[in-house]
Design a protein around this motif. Structure first.
Motif, PDB file in Angstrom:
ATOM      1  N   THR A 138       0.841  -1.204   0.000  1.00 53.56           N
ATOM      2  CA  THR A 138       0.000   0.000   0.000  1.00 53.56           C
ATOM      3  C   THR A 138       0.873   1.249   0.000  1.00 53.56           C
ATOM      4  O   THR A 138       0.664   2.177  -0.791  1.00 53.56           O
ATOM      5  CB  THR A 138      -0.895  -0.002   1.267  1.00 53.56           C
ATOM      6  OG1 THR A 138      -1.351  -1.327   1.484  1.00 53.56           O
ATOM      7  CG2 THR A 138      -2.046   0.942   1.153  1.00 53.56           C
ATOM      8  N   GLY A 139       1.874   1.268   0.900  1.00 53.09           N
ATOM      9  CA  GLY A 139       2.753   2.434   0.991  1.00 53.09           C
ATOM     10  C   GLY A 139       3.605   2.615  -0.252  1.00 53.09           C
ATOM     11  O   GLY A 139       3.780   3.738  -0.748  1.00 53.09           O
ATOM     12  N   ARG A 144       4.737   5.841  -5.294  1.00 48.99           N
ATOM     13  CA  ARG A 144       4.938   5.968  -6.753  1.00 48.99           C
ATOM     14  C   ARG A 144       3.888   6.882  -7.394  1.00 48.99           C
ATOM     15  O   ARG A 144       4.102   7.379  -8.482  1.00 48.99           O
ATOM     16  CB  ARG A 144       4.886   4.590  -7.421  1.00 48.99           C
ATOM     17  CG  ARG A 144       6.140   3.804  -7.152  1.00 48.99           C
ATOM     18  CD  ARG A 144       6.270   2.650  -8.128  1.00 48.99           C
ATOM     19  NE  ARG A 144       7.416   1.838  -7.753  1.00 48.99           N
ATOM     20  CZ  ARG A 144       8.656   2.072  -8.196  1.00 48.99           C
ATOM     21  NH1 ARG A 144       8.892   3.060  -9.025  1.00 48.99           N
ATOM     22  NH2 ARG A 144       9.652   1.304  -7.800  1.00 48.99           N
ATOM     23  N   GLN A 145       2.782   7.055  -6.695  1.00 52.68           N
ATOM     24  CA  GLN A 145       1.759   7.975  -7.230  1.00 52.68           C
ATOM     25  C   GLN A 145       1.965   9.385  -6.678  1.00 52.68           C
ATOM     26  O   GLN A 145       1.075  10.242  -6.783  1.00 52.68           O
ATOM     27  CB  GLN A 145       0.364   7.472  -6.856  1.00 52.68           C
ATOM     28  CG  GLN A 145      -0.038   6.223  -7.613  1.00 52.68           C
ATOM     29  CD  GLN A 145      -1.202   5.497  -6.929  1.00 52.68           C
ATOM     30  OE1 GLN A 145      -1.901   6.067  -6.110  1.00 52.68           O
ATOM     31  NE2 GLN A 145      -1.351   4.233  -7.265  1.00 52.68           N
ATOM     32  N   GLY A 150       0.325   7.759   1.304  1.00 52.02           N
ATOM     33  CA  GLY A 150      -1.088   7.688   0.911  1.00 52.02           C
ATOM     34  C   GLY A 150      -1.967   8.394   1.925  1.00 52.02           C
ATOM     35  O   GLY A 150      -1.530   8.709   3.034  1.00 52.02           O
ATOM     36  N   HIS A 151      -3.207   8.662   1.512  1.00 45.92           N
ATOM     37  CA  HIS A 151      -4.174   9.352   2.386  1.00 45.92           C
ATOM     38  C   HIS A 151      -5.460   8.549   2.366  1.00 45.92           C
ATOM     39  O   HIS A 151      -6.121   8.538   1.321  1.00 45.92           O
ATOM     40  CB  HIS A 151      -4.436  10.783   1.894  1.00 45.92           C
ATOM     41  CG  HIS A 151      -3.186  11.533   1.569  1.00 45.92           C
ATOM     42  ND1 HIS A 151      -2.345  12.028   2.554  1.00 45.92           N
ATOM     43  CD2 HIS A 151      -2.614  11.854   0.378  1.00 45.92           C
ATOM     44  CE1 HIS A 151      -1.309  12.617   1.948  1.00 45.92           C
ATOM     45  NE2 HIS A 151      -1.443  12.518   0.637  1.00 45.92           N
ATOM     46  N   PRO A 154      -1.404   3.756   5.233  1.00 47.07           N
ATOM     47  CA  PRO A 154      -1.809   2.359   5.455  1.00 47.07           C
ATOM     48  C   PRO A 154      -1.948   2.068   6.954  1.00 47.07           C
ATOM     49  O   PRO A 154      -1.268   2.705   7.760  1.00 47.07           O
ATOM     50  CB  PRO A 154      -0.652   1.542   4.867  1.00 47.07           C
ATOM     51  CG  PRO A 154       0.409   2.493   4.469  1.00 47.07           C
ATOM     52  CD  PRO A 154      -0.115   3.878   4.557  1.00 47.07           C
ATOM     53  N   PRO A 155      -2.842   1.118   7.308  1.00 43.84           N
ATOM     54  CA  PRO A 155      -2.916   0.748   8.719  1.00 43.84           C
ATOM     55  C   PRO A 155      -1.571   0.204   9.194  1.00 43.84           C
ATOM     56  O   PRO A 155      -0.785  -0.299   8.374  1.00 43.84           O
ATOM     57  CB  PRO A 155      -3.984  -0.347   8.762  1.00 43.84           C
ATOM     58  CG  PRO A 155      -4.211  -0.757   7.355  1.00 43.84           C
ATOM     59  CD  PRO A 155      -3.723   0.338   6.461  1.00 43.84           C
ATOM     60  N   LEU A 156      -1.306   0.323  10.482  1.00 44.32           N
ATOM     61  CA  LEU A 156      -0.033  -0.201  11.003  1.00 44.32           C
ATOM     62  C   LEU A 156       0.050  -1.696  10.722  1.00 44.32           C
ATOM     63  O   LEU A 156      -0.967  -2.409  10.789  1.00 44.32           O
ATOM     64  CB  LEU A 156       0.063   0.039  12.513  1.00 44.32           C
ATOM     65  CG  LEU A 156       0.299   1.492  12.950  1.00 44.32           C
ATOM     66  CD1 LEU A 156       0.232   1.597  14.481  1.00 44.32           C
ATOM     67  CD2 LEU A 156       1.656   2.004  12.451  1.00 44.32           C
TER      68      LEU A 156
END
Ligand SMILES: O=CC(=O)O
Length: 338
Positions: A138-139, A144-145, A150-151, A154-156
């Protein structure tokens, strides 16, 4: 007859990318040939036309299905009667119908490449366990985007330390993975067709299948694909797992029902998954592609120069031994007694 034509023929299905020296050396013992066919229909015609008559051994790779398709009963019975050996350059030989090879007259003996694949595959296995536990995908995608983590972020993730790793299939790769996982502080339990000696299991606890399913924090699939193991992990098995389990597969896609995995990921039953293999390679279930949480690797378990070289040399050695002493170095277990 010229000295060259007196040599037995060895057919290359696929390619040799690293062991060209060993392959050339095999040329001392055999005439090395390649098919002209580029697809299954042409290959079958080539066999029927007698163009491959005299071939005693085949060296094949997993990618050679693009030329011949699966080595199924149809193909086994069409291939030349001179054929005695198939040396598969891979650990998993589910593409070959070994039963049909044993049943054919004359029989075809099949070898695979065990052990040489263990380290590289177990490394990818550990990478997938860590990546799936930690939500790295996810991170990494967000970065890359241009969105940093991210917003929302990602969850821990979770630490491997103290988690129970259930290894289903304690062969060479499973045992190698056990050592690696223990270095990360995981406690390893396993299930296998047979309980291993303490020396082989390295002290990992043997548990029944259902206990592995219900007590593991991470489940790793390391068993071969065959008629008994196809979809061994499906809906009923996911239901028995702990909530928030992580599932990792570096064996063969079809040991797990991919649709059932997607459902379990969507429901949150499965926290994350790490996959190097898929049911319909190279097609990936859309539910896996759209799930940012899962780690997906395009079947790269053995994708290192060192390992590919070792595998190719091993498969060539199988042919070389077969030609010289009439025995394969590593026959597949089903044919160990032939
Ligand atoms: O998937 C790779 C192998 O079976 O060696």
């Amino acid at each position: 007859m010229s000295p060259t034509s007196a040599k037995p023929k060895v057919l290359l299905l696929g390619s040799i990318s690293h062991a060209s020296t060993a392959w050339s050396a095999l040329g001392e013992l055999a005439e090395l040939i390649e098919p002209t066919a580029t697809n299954r229909a042409e290959f079958i015609q080539e066999c029927k036309d007698g163009k491959l008559d005299g071939v005693v051994a085949i060296y094949r790779t997993i990618f050679s299905t693009s030329i011949t398709g699966l080595v199924d009963e149809e193909l086994v019975n069409i291939m030349p009667s001179s054929l005695k050996y198939i040396a598969h350059c891979g650990a998993g030989y589910d593409q070959i119908d070994v039963h049909a090879c044993s049943a054919r007259s004359p029989q075809i003996r099949v070898s695979n490449v065990p052990t040489a694949v263990d380290d590289a595959t177990a490394d990818v296995n550990m990478f997938l366990i860590l990546g799936a536990l930690r939500n790295f995908n996810t991170g990494m995608n967000a970065l890359r985007q241009g969105k940093w983590r991210g917003h929302p972020a990602p969850p821990l993730g979770h630490d491997p330390k103290g988690k129970v790793l259930g290894i289903l299939g304690m062969g060479g790769i499973g045992r190698n993975l056990k050592k690696k996982a223990e270095a990360f502080g995981m406690k390893v339990i396993y299930h296998n067709r047979r309980k291993l000696s303490d020396e082989l299991s390295g002290g990992a606890e043997y548990v029944p299948f259902n206990v592995l399913l219900s007590t593991s924090d991470v489940i790793s699939l390391n068993l071969p694909l065959n008629k008994n193991t196809r979809h061994i992990i499906s809906k009923a098995e996911f239901a028995k797992m702990k909530d928030g389990v992580v599932v990792v597969n570096t064996a063969r896609g079809a040991v797990m029902d991919e649709a059932a995995l997607v459902e379990s990921l969507d429901s949150g039953k499965v926290f994350s998954a790490g996959l190097d293999v898929f049911e319909e390679e190279p097609t990936i279930h859309p539910g896996l592609l759209s799930n940012q949480n899962v780690m997906l690797v395009p079947h790269m378990g053995t994708w290192t120069s060192e390992t590919i070289l070792a595998m190719e040399e091993w498969a060539i050695e199988n042919i070389s031994m077969a030609l010289q002493v009439g025995k394969l170095k590593s026959p597949v277990p089903e044919q160990a007694d032939l």
